[in-house]
Write a protein that holds these residues in place. Structure first.
Motif, PDB file in Angstrom:
ATOM      1  N   SER A  19      37.578  35.738  47.117  1.00  0.00           N
ATOM      2  CA  SER A  19      36.373  36.321  46.504  1.00  0.00           C
ATOM      3  C   SER A  19      35.425  36.912  47.544  1.00  0.00           C
ATOM      4  N   ASN A  20      35.543  36.492  48.800  1.00  0.00           N
ATOM      5  CA  ASN A  20      34.676  37.065  49.831  1.00  0.00           C
ATOM      6  C   ASN A  20      34.961  38.542  50.054  1.00  0.00           C
ATOM      7  N   TYR A  21      36.204  38.962  49.851  1.00  0.00           N
ATOM      8  CA  TYR A  21      36.521  40.386  49.991  1.00  0.00           C
ATOM      9  C   TYR A  21      35.717  41.230  49.002  1.00  0.00           C
ATOM     10  N   ILE A  22      35.467  40.679  47.805  1.00  0.00           N
ATOM     11  CA  ILE A  22      34.678  41.397  46.798  1.00  0.00           C
ATOM     12  C   ILE A  22      33.269  41.632  47.338  1.00  0.00           C
ATOM     13  N   ALA A  28      29.980  47.334  51.470  1.00  0.00           N
ATOM     14  CA  ALA A  28      30.486  48.611  51.972  1.00  0.00           C
ATOM     15  C   ALA A  28      30.152  49.762  51.032  1.00  0.00           C
ATOM     16  N   ARG A  29      30.219  49.514  49.702  1.00  0.00           N
ATOM     17  CA  ARG A  29      29.841  50.579  48.749  1.00  0.00           C
ATOM     18  C   ARG A  29      28.367  50.918  48.891  1.00  0.00           C
ATOM     19  N   VAL A  53      32.559  47.387  36.464  1.00  0.00           N
ATOM     20  CA  VAL A  53      33.187  47.111  35.164  1.00  0.00           C
ATOM     21  C   VAL A  53      34.674  46.797  35.295  1.00  0.00           C
ATOM     22  N   SER A  54      35.254  47.084  36.463  1.00  0.00           N
ATOM     23  CA  SER A  54      36.680  46.812  36.651  1.00  0.00           C
ATOM     24  C   SER A  54      36.996  46.756  38.141  1.00  0.00           C
ATOM     25  N   ILE A  55      37.815  45.777  38.503  1.00  0.00           N
ATOM     26  CA  ILE A  55      38.325  45.689  39.875  1.00  0.00           C
ATOM     27  C   ILE A  55      39.822  45.412  39.803  1.00  0.00           C
ATOM     28  N   GLU A  56      40.571  46.223  40.518  1.00  0.00           N
ATOM     29  CA  GLU A  56      42.001  45.986  40.691  1.00  0.00           C
ATOM     30  C   GLU A  56      42.225  45.843  42.188  1.00  0.00           C
ATOM     31  N   ALA A  57      42.601  44.634  42.618  1.00  0.00           N
ATOM     32  CA  ALA A  57      42.742  44.371  44.048  1.00  0.00           C
ATOM     33  C   ALA A  57      44.131  43.850  44.368  1.00  0.00           C
ATOM     34  N   GLN A  87      38.897  51.360  47.896  1.00  0.00           N
ATOM     35  CA  GLN A  87      38.447  50.651  49.084  1.00  0.00           C
ATOM     36  C   GLN A  87      39.619  49.965  49.770  1.00  0.00           C
ATOM     37  N   GLN A  88      39.532  49.921  51.085  1.00  0.00           N
ATOM     38  CA  GLN A  88      40.535  49.247  51.898  1.00  0.00           C
ATOM     39  C   GLN A  88      39.828  48.345  52.895  1.00  0.00           C
TER      40      GLN A  88
END
Length: 133
Positions: A19-22, A28-29, A53-57, A87-88
């Motif tokens: 979850s820290n990556y989120i 970064a955004r 509204v959506s995250i695909e990781a 994002q990377q």
């Protein structure tokens, strides 16, 4: 944007907790927008809010204590009242891709109702998409 990994970022296995990556991508955004002349605070004060509204990781490899990461952000898609950021997260030392994500954000007003992206933001995002195409 660069992120250094501290002990507090890691889990019991000694790797960065997922979850820290989120959080890193959120920062970064914000910095991506700031770099292009958009202040999240000023937009918020004007009634322009961008909730996720959506995250695909996809988690490809772990980051570990003291790693220096780079979080890269670009605009991947643009609609009337939303946009998607690609994002990377890359380890700077060896260029290893650790996480890649697509994050969709809606444009809403303070009542959380959808609103059109302001034209100046649409124009900016369109030009940024063209630069990376």
């Amino acid at each position: 944007m660069e992120v250094r990994i501290y002990y507090e970022d890691t889990d019991a296995g000694g790797v960065v907790y997922h979850s820290n990556y989120i959080s890193y991508m959120e920062r970064a955004r914000t910095e991506f927008l700031r770099k292009h002349g958009l202040s999240v605070r000023e937009m918020h004060d004007m009634g322009i809010i961008f909730p996720v509204v959506s995250i695909e990781a996809n988690f490809r490899a772990p980051a570990r204590l003291d790693d220096l990461l780079e979080v890269r952000t670009q605009i991947a898609a643009l609609k009337n009242s939303s946009f998607t950021a690609a994002q990377q997260v890359v380890r700077k030392e060896d260029g290893k891709l650790l996480v890649e994500a697509k994050v969709t954000l809606a444009c809403v007003n303070p009542e959380m109702r959808p609103r059109r992206l302001p034209q100046e933001i649409r124009d900016l995002f369109s030009s940024l998409m063209e630069e990376t195409a």
